[in-house]
Design a protein around this motif. Structure first.
Motif, mmCIF file in Angstrom:
data_model
loop_
_atom_site.group_PDB
_atom_site.id
_atom_site.type_symbol
_atom_site.label_atom_id
_atom_site.label_comp_id
_atom_site.label_asym_id
_atom_site.label_seq_id
_atom_site.Cartn_x
_atom_site.Cartn_y
_atom_site.Cartn_z
ATOM 1 N N TYR A 147 -8.366 4.555 -13.664
ATOM 2 C CA TYR A 147 -7.484 5.612 -13.183
ATOM 3 C C TYR A 147 -6.961 6.383 -14.392
ATOM 4 C CZ TYR A 147 -3.481 7.895 -10.952
ATOM 5 O OH TYR A 147 -2.569 8.817 -10.485
ATOM 6 N N ILE B 263 -0.695 -3.710 -9.435
ATOM 7 C CA ILE B 263 -1.800 -2.838 -9.033
ATOM 8 C C ILE B 263 -1.849 -1.599 -9.916
ATOM 9 C CG2 ILE B 263 -2.673 -1.374 -7.178
ATOM 10 C CD1 ILE B 263 -1.527 -3.468 -5.204
ATOM 11 N N GLU C 45 -4.970 -0.675 -12.421
ATOM 12 C CA GLU C 45 -5.737 0.570 -12.333
ATOM 13 C C GLU C 45 -5.886 1.223 -13.705
ATOM 14 O OE1 GLU C 45 -4.563 1.936 -7.757
ATOM 15 O OE2 GLU C 45 -3.524 2.821 -9.467
ATOM 16 N N TYR D 228 -6.963 -7.050 -6.990
ATOM 17 C CA TYR D 228 -6.035 -6.428 -6.045
ATOM 18 C C TYR D 228 -6.798 -5.467 -5.134
ATOM 19 C CZ TYR D 228 -3.052 -7.839 -9.942
ATOM 20 O OH TYR D 228 -2.458 -8.547 -10.942
ATOM 21 N N TYR D 229 -6.101 -5.040 -4.071
ATOM 22 C CA TYR D 229 -6.592 -3.930 -3.256
ATOM 23 C C TYR D 229 -5.818 -2.691 -3.671
ATOM 24 C CZ TYR D 229 -7.554 -0.773 0.574
ATOM 25 O OH TYR D 229 -7.930 0.327 1.313
ATOM 26 N N SER D 230 -6.540 -1.644 -4.022
ATOM 27 C CA SER D 230 -5.912 -0.385 -4.428
ATOM 28 C C SER D 230 -5.949 0.599 -3.272
ATOM 29 C CB SER D 230 -6.634 0.207 -5.643
ATOM 30 O OG SER D 230 -6.206 1.525 -5.889
ATOM 31 N N ASN E 107 0.829 -1.212 0.000
ATOM 32 C CA ASN E 107 0.000 0.000 0.000
ATOM 33 C C ASN E 107 0.858 1.255 0.000
ATOM 34 O OD1 ASN E 107 -2.299 -1.536 0.029
ATOM 35 N ND2 ASN E 107 -2.608 -1.403 2.239
ATOM 36 N N ASN F 21 -4.861 3.564 -3.511
ATOM 37 C CA ASN F 21 -5.228 4.855 -4.087
ATOM 38 C C ASN F 21 -6.739 5.053 -4.053
ATOM 39 O OD1 ASN F 21 -2.638 5.872 -4.899
ATOM 40 N ND2 ASN F 21 -2.645 4.318 -6.512
ATOM 41 N N ARG G 110 2.429 6.829 -7.086
ATOM 42 C CA ARG G 110 1.465 7.737 -7.695
ATOM 43 C C ARG G 110 1.715 9.189 -7.292
ATOM 44 N NH1 ARG G 110 -0.473 5.182 -11.923
ATOM 45 N NH2 ARG G 110 -1.992 3.517 -11.539
ATOM 46 N N VAL H 275 2.437 1.742 -3.537
ATOM 47 C CA VAL H 275 1.461 2.192 -4.538
ATOM 48 C C VAL H 275 1.213 3.687 -4.416
ATOM 49 C CG1 VAL H 275 -0.961 2.047 -5.229
ATOM 50 C CG2 VAL H 275 0.340 -0.046 -4.808
ATOM 51 N N THR I 53 3.084 -4.025 -6.522
ATOM 52 C CA THR I 53 2.747 -2.638 -6.857
ATOM 53 C C THR I 53 2.685 -2.446 -8.365
ATOM 54 O OG1 THR I 53 3.677 -1.744 -4.821
ATOM 55 C CG2 THR I 53 3.562 -0.257 -6.703
#
Length: 1005
Positions: A996, A858, A862, A951-953, A656, A955, A663, A659, A855
């Protein structure tokens, strides 16, 4: 009873005593013994149980054709199943255990199968384990699994401590077989000056000839062989190896050899086995012949053996298999065994000869020794259970009426000889039936063909059907001379030996029994000892319509055991042909497949075991990553950081953090594992146009283009960015796991289809370290290092340039797999670590942090970017992933284009790529299936889609996913169900895969 002869044997005379263990019993042998000869010397007649009926079984043969004496074998802290006693040389401390019985060899509860044998005919598996279907999983399958296989699988604590290796060798002429024919052929070839490799699978030169006797040019054959060996050993152009088996012959003169280096001396240093990979211009096989058994009731009782084997044990090892031996035969050769035994002071009460006529000089010699001969007779059955106690004679030409009983404790049988044609057949050599000698032999008119269409394999000696010494030696001499000349040698005129076996030793034509003999089988007569195949099984197969020899083989399992039917196949063919009312040549033979006899798994693996089973591939940054919290993930043979953990962090927290940091600031990724293939030449553009679905020949130097690659069947196999370096040179990036595969794919098409195109391909993956610099601060950090103008105007998206950054020679690609401002920078591998450290130092003030593969996934998910291996599974085409734009409409052809026109490829109902958004913001399970509401006629819910990436984002603070859904792009906004393993349902809405920065504003700054 069997015992050791006072006279000793050729190999054991004066040998030191050795101790070994058989089934927990301490026994003694002597140096030079095989395990089989040592067991026989200890009167151990029963050595195992048969596979199907658990009948008592004893040693039958003396070589690699032995079907029964297979043991769990080893020594201190070692274990290996299914080792053949006849080819295992005895050593101090050997431990052997018989197989396929419980609780003991002498008392085996599995023998109950014998009493229900009527319920277990050929094909009973197929007829029995069908109904009721409900029995299959919980009743049939466990029984079959428990019963299947021979021996025990090694346990974890039985891990093999030995080492193995592969060895490469090149020769002009390779001779396989060290008997008289092989030695003579090797000498003739060597005299032409070529490089010769001579191999023999046993520990001794000379083959059977020294056992059988005879003379060559007035010299005893054993002395003649010793002379040949001495001459060959003195030649610099000859390499000789014993204990090395020719395992298989393949196209273009490629041969596999299997060398047992230290089986007989396990405490010796060095590898235990060696797998030879041999290339030879000419191959001569001098592999000899194998004696066939005869089919009569009780021919599997311990003590019934091949006549040649009885002779071998007596002459070579000084072991008498019995005090009283009956010989049964249909040819002259078995008379030698009777004469040998009688001359050693052993009792031979009778020779039973199926032929009505006499047997010439050998019969006269046997009669002179006082041996009774019964012509036109056969064995009705053998008496005994766990060992032979006698035989009952019958009239061979009649209906098998019992005539008399003869007491004996062994039976020596001979059904003639079959040339060992396996190696000739491995690479396409054809066979011809020899009526005179009742065997298949190589057809010299149809040899295996090399690249030039000419034969590169020849066969000599008894392997070629030459059973007399005169033709055997002359044939071998001629073949060796021809092979030497064909391989580039200069002809040397030498005279072939003229000596021959005396007429007493000549092998007369043989007749198979019972075919053509009128002998009626009244009880169990066995063909395949290891798989318990009876004569009646083959007859039943013919009766039930299995007329093809290959079908009958599989229906009855004839010849499918570890001995590959070396003893059983010809007799089985005879029975099948008789049942079908046709000659044996019309029935044909089964397929001969390598290896000739089993080879160890260790030899196949060689050094590839333990830590080097699959060599670990590391990038130049591996050490740095390992010291800085890398949580390693296997990606093919590479190890890539899944994430970089800081103190006190979990993997989830680290991902997390990476990621969000990438960004919002800047992230660095080690992308060195991505494949890098140089494609160069005047036809490179044309070549890539055929490989990729979109045009590459129109790409300008300095530009990049994303490309898809399909197989000829239209399925996606790889993707990546292609950069044109100059007019004739392209750099093709592949996925991490695809570099070697795609390189091989390119080479295959260049070599097999477009061989006349001027293109060269090189895999340079490991020559460069490649680092992705990703995030809104990427350009600022690189400008701080200085050296290149990396502004948007100087290096636009999908362009590349060479230059220097911070003093490092670099090639910079303006590409992005994250949707962020991104540069992928390649530097020489030797400078990779230093460049990475320079980037980390310069990026500290901009928030630079490394990130791992999770990452990476992910960030690309996105953006809706596909990943080969996630969104593809070998059945996915570009259209399924909404990549129609990457399919060129200008090109006439490319790999997969025509396949895409197939009806199932153009089916509008194919599953297609969509984004998935869970209503509760949870993470969908990877691979979860979407199901229709309601149930079908079977009470099940129909599937219409599946999750490909999830996945778990951090963002978006929710789960994100992509999937393939039937008519997915047309179902935007629809909510569908994904059942979990526990039965609960996750509801997800179908959305656009790009969630995204849909317009790509961030990557184009």
């Amino acid at each position: 009873m069997s015992t050791r002869l006072k006279s000793g044997g050729r190999f054991t005379n004066g040998g030191a005593q050795l101790s070994f263990d058989f089934n927990g019993k301490k026994l003694k042998g002597v140096a030079g013994d095989t395990l089989a000869s040592a067991l026989l010397a200890n009167d151990q007649m029963m050595v195992g149980r048969s596979f199907k009926y658990h009948r008592p079984r004893g040693i039958v043969a003396s070589g690699g054709e032995e079907p029964n004496a297979l043991f769990n074998m080893g020594y201190t802290n070692t274990f290996e199943p299914n080792q053949r006693a006849t080819t295992t040389e005895l050593f101090e401390g050997l431990i052997a255990g018989s197989q396929n019985h419980w609780p003991s060899l002498e008392f085996d509860i599995g023998v109950l199968n014998t009493y229900v044998s009527r319920l277990l005919p050929a094909g009973f598996y197929y007829k029995t384990f069908i109904h009721p279907r409900s029995f299959w999983k919980h009743i049939y399958e466990p029984i079959i699994r428990q019963s299947a296989g021979l021996g025990k699988a090694p346990r974890a604590e039985d891990r093999d401590p030995d080492t193995y290796e592969h060895f490469y060798f090149f020769a002009d002429v390779m001779v396989i077989g060290g008997g008289v024919a092989g030695l003579q052929a090797a000498k003739a070839a060597a005299l032409t000056g070529v490089k010769v490799l001579l191999v023999e699978q046993t520990a001794h030169w000379g083959g059977r000839a020294p056992v059988d006797g005879g003379e060559v040019n007035g010299t005893p054959v054993e002395a003649y062989c010793e002379g040949l060996v001495a001459e060959l050993q003195a030649m610099d152009n000859v390499t000789m190896r014993t204990r090395l088996m020719g395992a298989g012959v393949y196209d273009h003169g490629y041969t596999l050899g299997y060398e047992r280096l230290n089986d007989h001396q396990p405490d010796a240093s060095g590898p235990r086995h060696r797998l030879w990979r041999i290339r030879a211009a000419q191959i001569i096989t001098a592999t000899g012949a194998i004696e066939r058994p005869l089919s009569f009731a009780g021919n599997d009782i311990p003590g019934v053996m091949l006549a040649s084997a009885v002779r071998d044990y007596a002459v070579n090892y000084g072991v008498s298999v019995a005090d009283c031996t009956v010989v049964v035969t249909n040819n002259d050769d078995a008379y030698r065994t009777a004469i040998t035994l009688k001359n050693l002071g052993l009792d031979v009460p009778c020779i039973i000869d199926a032929r009505a006529g006499g047997a010439g000089a050998l019969a006269d010699e046997a009669k002179a020794l006082g041996i009774r001969i019964e012509n036109g007779k056969a064995i009705a059955k053998v008496k005994g259970g766990k060992r032979v106690t006698g035989v009952i004679l019958c009239a061979q030409a009649g209906e098998g009426a019992e005539l008399e009983e003869i007491a004996c404790d062994a039976v020596a049988m001979s059904g003639g000889w079959s040339p060992v044609v396996h190696l000739w057949s491995h690479c396409g050599g054809k066979l011809v039936w020899d009526d005179a000698q009742s065997h298949f032999r190589p057809d010299s008119e149809r040899p295996p063909s090399g690249a030039n269409g000419e034969g590169f394999v020849s066969v000599v000696g008894s392997a070629n059907g030459h059973m007399q010494m005169a033709e055997l030696v002359g044939d071998a001499h001629g073949a060796g001379l021809a092979a030497g000349k064909a391989a580039g040698g200069t002809a040397v005129k030498t005279k072939a030996p003229e000596g021959a076996y005396s007429s007493e030793n000549a092998v007369e034509p043989v007749w198979l029994m019972p075919q053509g003999a009128g002998y009626k089988l009244r009880s169990k007569a066995w063909l395949d000892y290891q798989n318990d195949v009876k004569v009646s099984d083959v007859q039943l197969a013919a009766q039930e319509g299995f007329e093809s020899v290959e079908h009958a083989k599989r229906y009855t399992t004839l010849g499918m055991a570890t001995d590959q039917g070396k003893l059983s196949n010809i007799n089985g063919l005879a029975i099948l042909s008789d049942a079908l009312g046709q000659p044996i040549p019309q029935t044909g033979t089964t397929t001969f497949r390598p290896p000739y006899t089993p080879i160890s798994m260790g030899a196949i693996g060689g050094e590839a075991r333990g830590k080097v089973f699959q060599p670990l591939r590391k990038t130049p940054l591996y050490g740095w990553s390992d010291k800085n919290g890398a949580d390693w993930e296997p990606v093919g043979a590479w190890r890539r950081p899944f994430a970089y953990l800081q103190p006190g962090e979990s993997v989830h927290d680290a991902v997390n953090r990476e990621v969000k940091n990438t960004r919002e600031a800047i992230g660095l990724l080690d992308a060195s594992t991505l494949g890098k293939l140089i494609v160069k030449g005047p036809d490179a553009g044309k070549f890539l146009d055929m490989l990729y679905t979109n045009m590459m020949s129109t790409l300008k130097p300095g530009k990049c283009r994303y490309g898809l690659m399909c197989s000829e069947n239209g399925f996606l196999i790889d993707d990546g960015v292609v950069a044109r370096l100059d007019e004739d040179t392209f750099l093709c990036h592949t996925t991490t796991g695809g570099a070697e595969t795609i390189h091989g794919h390119m080479e295959e098409w260049l070599q097999t289809e477009w061989w006349d195109w001027n293109v060269y391909v090189a895999n340079v993956t490991e020559q460069f370290a490649q680092i992705a610099v990703v995030g809104p601060n990427a350009r600022k950090m690189l400008e701080k290092l200085g050296g290149m103008d990396l502004s948007k105007d100087a290096l636009a998206f999908m362009e590349w340039a060479d230059g220097t950054i911070g003093g490092f020679d670099a090639r910079v690609f303006r590409i992005s797999f994250s949707g962020e401002l991104s540069y992928e920078i390649a530097v020489p591998a030797s400078q990779g670590l230093a460049f990475w450290e320079a980037l980390m130092a310069a990026g500290a003030e901009f928030g630079a942090m490394p990130y791992g593969t999770e990452t990476l996934h992910i960030l690309r998910a996105e953006k809706g970017f596909i990943m080969i291996g996630d969104e593809t599974d070998g059945t996915v085409i570009p259209q399924d992933l909404n990549l129609h734009w990457a399919l060129s409409k200008k090109k006439e052809d490319y790999l997969g284009k025509r396949a895409h026109q197939r009806s199932h490829m153009a089916d509008p109902d194919r599953w297609k790529l969509v984004g998935l958004e869970t209503l509760d913001k949870s993470v969908l399970p990877d691979g979860a299936y979407a199901v229709e509401p309601g149930v079908n006629a079977n009470g099940q819910r129909n599937m219409f889609g599946r999750v490909t990436s999830t996945y778990y984002s951090s963002n978006l603070e929710r789960g994100i996913a992509m999937g393939l859904v039937k008519n997915g792009p047309d179902r935007m906004g629809e909510v569908i169900d994904f059942p979990k393993v526990d039965g609960t349902i996750i509801k997800a809405k179908i959305v656009d895969p790009v969630i995204y920065d849909k317009d790509g504003a961030k990557q184009n700054v």
